[in-house]
Write an enzyme that holds these catalytic residues in place. Structure first.
Site, short mmCIF file in Angstrom:
data_model
loop_
_atom_site.label_atom_id
_atom_site.label_comp_id
_atom_site.label_asym_id
_atom_site.label_seq_id
_atom_site.Cartn_x
_atom_site.Cartn_y
_atom_site.Cartn_z
N GLU A 169 -8.45 -5.41 5.02
CA GLU A 169 -8.25 -5.12 3.46
C GLU A 169 -7.13 -5.70 3.11
O GLU A 169 -7.00 -5.95 1.93
CB GLU A 169 -8.08 -3.35 3.37
CG GLU A 169 -9.29 -2.47 3.60
CD GLU A 169 -9.20 -1.29 3.64
OE1 GLU A 169 -8.85 -0.81 5.21
OE2 GLU A 169 -9.59 -0.39 2.97
N ARG A 208 -11.87 15.34 7.01
CA ARG A 208 -12.61 15.92 5.86
C ARG A 208 -13.96 16.38 6.32
O ARG A 208 -14.46 15.58 6.89
CB ARG A 208 -12.50 14.73 4.84
CG ARG A 208 -11.17 14.51 4.21
CD ARG A 208 -11.10 13.47 3.23
NE ARG A 208 -9.90 12.46 3.30
CZ ARG A 208 -10.18 11.03 3.12
NH1 ARG A 208 -11.29 10.49 2.86
NH2 ARG A 208 -8.89 10.77 3.25
N ASN A 262 0.75 -1.20 -0.05
CA ASN A 262 -0.06 0.01 0.08
C ASN A 262 0.85 1.11 0.15
O ASN A 262 1.44 1.67 0.98
CB ASN A 262 -0.83 0.08 1.22
CG ASN A 262 -2.11 1.09 1.35
OD1 ASN A 262 -1.84 2.14 0.42
ND2 ASN A 262 -2.81 1.17 2.13
N HIS A 305 -12.74 3.09 -0.68
CA HIS A 305 -12.76 1.73 0.55
C HIS A 305 -13.48 0.79 0.09
O HIS A 305 -14.00 -0.10 0.98
CB HIS A 305 -13.67 2.30 1.68
CG HIS A 305 -12.79 3.50 2.65
ND1 HIS A 305 -13.78 4.36 3.26
CD2 HIS A 305 -11.69 3.81 2.71
CE1 HIS A 305 -13.06 5.32 3.98
NE2 HIS A 305 -11.71 4.76 3.71
N ARG A 365 -2.50 -2.11 -3.48
CA ARG A 365 -3.70 -1.29 -3.22
C ARG A 365 -3.61 -0.04 -4.38
O ARG A 365 -2.68 0.72 -4.48
CB ARG A 365 -3.81 -0.79 -1.82
CG ARG A 365 -5.06 0.15 -1.57
CD ARG A 365 -5.15 0.77 -0.40
NE ARG A 365 -6.14 1.48 -0.28
CZ ARG A 365 -6.38 2.57 0.49
NH1 ARG A 365 -5.22 2.92 0.98
NH2 ARG A 365 -7.27 3.35 0.42
#
Ligand code: AMP
Length: 425
Positions: free
Chosen positions: A394, A251, A14, A190, A101
């Site tokens: 993940e 965010r 990742n 996601h 990823r």
């Protein structure tokens, strides 16, 4: 190679703009052999933390080194060296593939994909819609291809699970020619987590994913909700970028787009400043100065009004999405909470469904207070809809998809893998 000596290891990478997280898994039993992280790449104070897990999941052999690591190539070489010290080097014949990823796959990539030059070019073409993520992901892929040009490299896209969204959910109501010319639509992110958690939730219910409707609430530092009908995503809260939707750590989530015109025209802010404000200085941190839910809850318990307001805004938005996705799905079998906040913050789960008995939603206080790494039901048996905590994974999902694509079998022992899970830093 014979069936028994087929390589079964998958390295999951990742790659962020200044970091690389990695895990080496053995898909014969989905166990983790090593996890690690390189951060502050390009600075004098780069840090590599490597934890071999082959001897057990306790991470006792953790190694750490600091010092300049100039770029992603140097970072991956350092990772390869660490793995080699444990007899797990990238040149091992037991390594079947590297799974990467990749944040944005646009509309083109709805499945994990073996990387070649054309795939790299397409990921690059998507940089304008994912300027923060795709360049770093691509650097990781290119470096890994240089290190092991003979090994299959697989890109697993964060957006892939959401490509099943119908047009009426994926399109913004703006001029259609302008939207198409600039590939403006809702892609969602996601996706690897939403796919994994919705499937695991069906398993928890003892049902086939095709027969189950789930609302997945991925609540980490980034946060997103999705509506999954019979195993297919039909709506999700993030959009063209990961800025839309729920209130997140830093965010804003949903906002009237006219706020941006106002900030430009009236507050005199530049586009970059507004981008920074909404992505890095908003959400929980903008509202109360903290983005860690543990700290916010501590402040709420001490009677801090700003922390309480931030928490209430976070919960209000979450409840609106639960209501909206109930309407989108028509019938909801389960609401699944996952990621750092969703898995750990009982107070968030309780507040998110409080008073929603009319929608069949409730938590049982005792069940909700249990801390565990296992998928679990936290609603009372009498509730019409199951409320569950389903830890996401993940890396395991990326490894499983990668392994399946290069000719392995993805069914091997996901559950046993949880025992070997460890934080990668
Ligand atoms: P993630 O992005 O999935 O790693 O989630 C990170 C977030 O999880 C952190 O910012 C914390 O706010 C939250 N978190 C982690 N542990 C806890 C906990 N025990 N209680 C509340 N929030 C937590």
């Amino acid at each position: 190679m014979t069936e028994s000596s087929r390589p079964t290891r998958v390295l999951v990478l990742n790659s962020g703009s200044s970091s690389v997280k990695y895990q080496l898994l053995d898909m014969a039993d989905s166990s983790r052999l090593a996890v690690g992280l390189v951060e502050r790449i390009g600075e004098k104070t780069s840090r590599l933390v490597h934890t071999p897990l082959a001897g057990g999941p306790d991470g006792a052999g953790k190694r750490e080194r600091t010092g300049p690591i100039a770029d992603h190539t140097a970072a991956l070489r350092a990772v390869a060296d660490e793995l080699a010290r444990d007899g797990l080097g990238l040149d091992s014949p037991e390594l079947a593939a590297i799974g990467h990823r990749v944040v944005h796959g646009g509309l083109k990539f709805s499945e994990p994909t073996v990387v070649d030059d054309a795939v790299c070019a397409e990921i690059e073409r998507l940089v304008p819609v994912a300027p923060l993520h795709n360049p770093a992901n691509l650097t990781g892929i290119r470096t890994a291809r240089e290190l092991r040009p003979d090994l299959p490299q697989v890109a697993v896209f964060d957006t892939a699970f959401h490509t099943t969204m119908p047009e009426h959910a994926a399109r913004y109501a703006i001029d259609i020619e302008t939207a198409d010319a600039h590939r403006i639509r809702r892609y969602g992110f996601h996706g690897t987590s939403h796919a994994y958690v919705s499937r695991k939730t069906a398993e928890l219910l003892g049902k086939d994913p095709a027969d189950v409707n789930v609302i997945v609430l991925h609540l980490g530092n980034g946060a997103s909700a999705s509506a999954v009908a019979g195993g297919r995503c039909v709506d999700t809260s993030m959009g063209l970028t990961p800025l839309e939707g729920l209130v997140m750590g830093t965010r804003s989530g949903d906002i009237d787009p006219a706020v941006t015109f106002h900030l430009e025209r009236v507050a005199g802010m530049s586009t970059d400043e507004i981008d920074e404000l909404l992505n890095k200085k908003s959400g929980l941190v903008g509202l109360c100065g903290d983005n860690d839910m543990r700290e916010i809850r501590r402040r709420v318990d001490e009677g801090d009004p700003r922390a309480a307001l931030a928490f209430d805004i976070y919960i209000h938005r979450l409840r609106k999405y639960i209501g909206a996705y109930t309407a989108v799905l028509g019938r909801v079998d389960a609401v699944a909470f996952t990621a750092g906040v969703g898995e750990n913050a009982a107070a968030v789960r309780e507040a998110a469904v409080a008073g929603l008995e009319a929608l069949g939603l409730a938590v049982d206080a005792e069940r909700n207070a249990v801390r565990s790494d296992e998928p679990r039901i936290v609603s009372p048996d009498s509730a019409g809809t199951v409320v569950a905590v389903v830890p996401t994974d993940e890396e395991l999902e990326i490894a499983a998809q990668t392994f399946a694509l290069v000719g392995g079998d993805r069914s091997g022992g996901e559950d046993r893998a949880r025992a070997g899970r460890a934080d990668d830093a």
